[in-house]
Design an enzyme around this catalytic site. Structure first.
Site, PDB file in Angstrom:
ATOM      1  N   GLY A   1       0.809  -1.208   0.000  1.00  0.00           N
ATOM      2  CA  GLY A   1       0.000   0.000   0.000  1.00  0.00           C
ATOM      3  C   GLY A   1       0.840   1.254   0.000  1.00  0.00           C
ATOM      4  O   GLY A   1       1.329   1.705  -1.041  1.00  0.00           O
ATOM      5  N   CYS A   2       1.034   1.830   1.185  1.00  0.00           N
ATOM      6  CA  CYS A   2       1.668   3.137   1.273  1.00  0.00           C
ATOM      7  C   CYS A   2       3.157   3.111   0.944  1.00  0.00           C
ATOM      8  O   CYS A   2       3.691   4.088   0.419  1.00  0.00           O
ATOM      9  CB  CYS A   2       1.412   3.732   2.652  1.00  0.00           C
ATOM     10  SG  CYS A   2      -0.352   3.987   2.975  1.00  0.00           S
ATOM     11  N   VAL A   3       3.841   2.001   1.233  1.00  0.00           N
ATOM     12  CA  VAL A   3       5.254   1.908   0.852  1.00  0.00           C
ATOM     13  C   VAL A   3       5.374   1.859  -0.658  1.00  0.00           C
ATOM     14  O   VAL A   3       6.173   2.591  -1.259  1.00  0.00           O
ATOM     15  CB  VAL A   3       5.915   0.682   1.507  1.00  0.00           C
ATOM     16  CG1 VAL A   3       7.324   0.474   0.946  1.00  0.00           C
ATOM     17  CG2 VAL A   3       5.961   0.840   3.020  1.00  0.00           C
TER      18      VAL A   3
ATOM     19  N   SER B   1       4.399   5.250  -2.211  1.00  0.00           N
ATOM     20  CA  SER B   1       5.379   6.299  -1.936  1.00  0.00           C
ATOM     21  C   SER B   1       6.668   6.084  -2.704  1.00  0.00           C
ATOM     22  O   SER B   1       7.266   7.041  -3.218  1.00  0.00           O
ATOM     23  CB  SER B   1       5.663   6.355  -0.427  1.00  0.00           C
ATOM     24  OG  SER B   1       4.492   6.670   0.302  1.00  0.00           O
TER      25      SER B   1
END
Length: 206
Positions: free
Chosen positions: A148-150, A153
């Site tokens: 997800g966020c890793v 990003s």
């Protein structure tokens, strides 16, 4: 990469001369028992993040943090909170303190805290400008979740002209399979997935 695509994937972006550590959403929602995004084994990734933070600080490298936070009522959550209802745990009036940085991690005074509403730490935030103003050329990513966020990003770091280095022992996901598959795809197309010892050595300047 070998196989039907030959060398089409898995080139290296490498390290530049000015790395920064980005600790992504390593909060109690993922690490504490009963958390809405509780990971099966958060301990190793949390310990690896702590080691990276200590080493980056000792080496004089910028350390930046991200958290997800919403207004009461989730008015700024858009369709993301509809897709992932458990994100309501990050509303400013939610109970449980799930959005707090997980111990033993503790941001220091002067370390930027990027507050976001979506997966990428770069989307609708000042992160890219903050990194550019500090002369950063390499983003060392750790935290959760890998898929997800890793992932979001790291992909956006590449798209903003930074060299993303994802430390695989310092990330985690809701299943080992998701974690491994997303690391493999990140390494093929959007980031260099690196070993913890290598990242620590680079941050020390070895």
């Amino acid at each position: 990469m070998t196989g039907p695509h030959g060398t089409a994937f898995s080139g290296r972006v490498g390290w530049g001369s000015r790395p920064a550590l980005l600790v992504i959403d390593m909060v109690r929602a993922y690490t504490a028992p009963g958390g809405p995004f509780e990971l099966p084994e958060p301990g190793p990734a949390l310990a690896a993040c702590a080691e990276l933070v200590d080493t980056a600080r000792a080496g004089g490298h910028p350390v930046l943090w991200t958290v997800v936070r919403y207004a009461s009522g989730l008015a700024d959550g858009g369709l993301f909170v509809r897709k992932v209802p458990a994100l309501a745990a990050f509303a400013e009036d939610a109970d449980g303190g799930w959005g707090e940085i997980a111990r033993p991690l503790k941001p220091q005074s002067g370390e930027p805290m990027v507050v976001k509403q979506y997966a990428s730490a770069f989307f609708a935030t000042s992160l890219a400008s903050t990194l550019a103003a500090a002369g950063v050329d390499t983003v060392v990513a750790c935290g959760v979740s890998t898929s997800g966020c890793v992932r979001a990003s790291a992909t956006d770091a590449l798209q903003h002209g930074f060299r993303p280095q994802v430390v695989h022992q310092a990330c985690a996901d809701r299943t080992p399979e998701l974690h491994a598959a997303n690391l493999a795809d990140l390494d093929a197309k959007y980031a260099d997935v690196v070993d913890l010892d290598d990242a620590l050595a680079r941050l020390r300047g070895d």
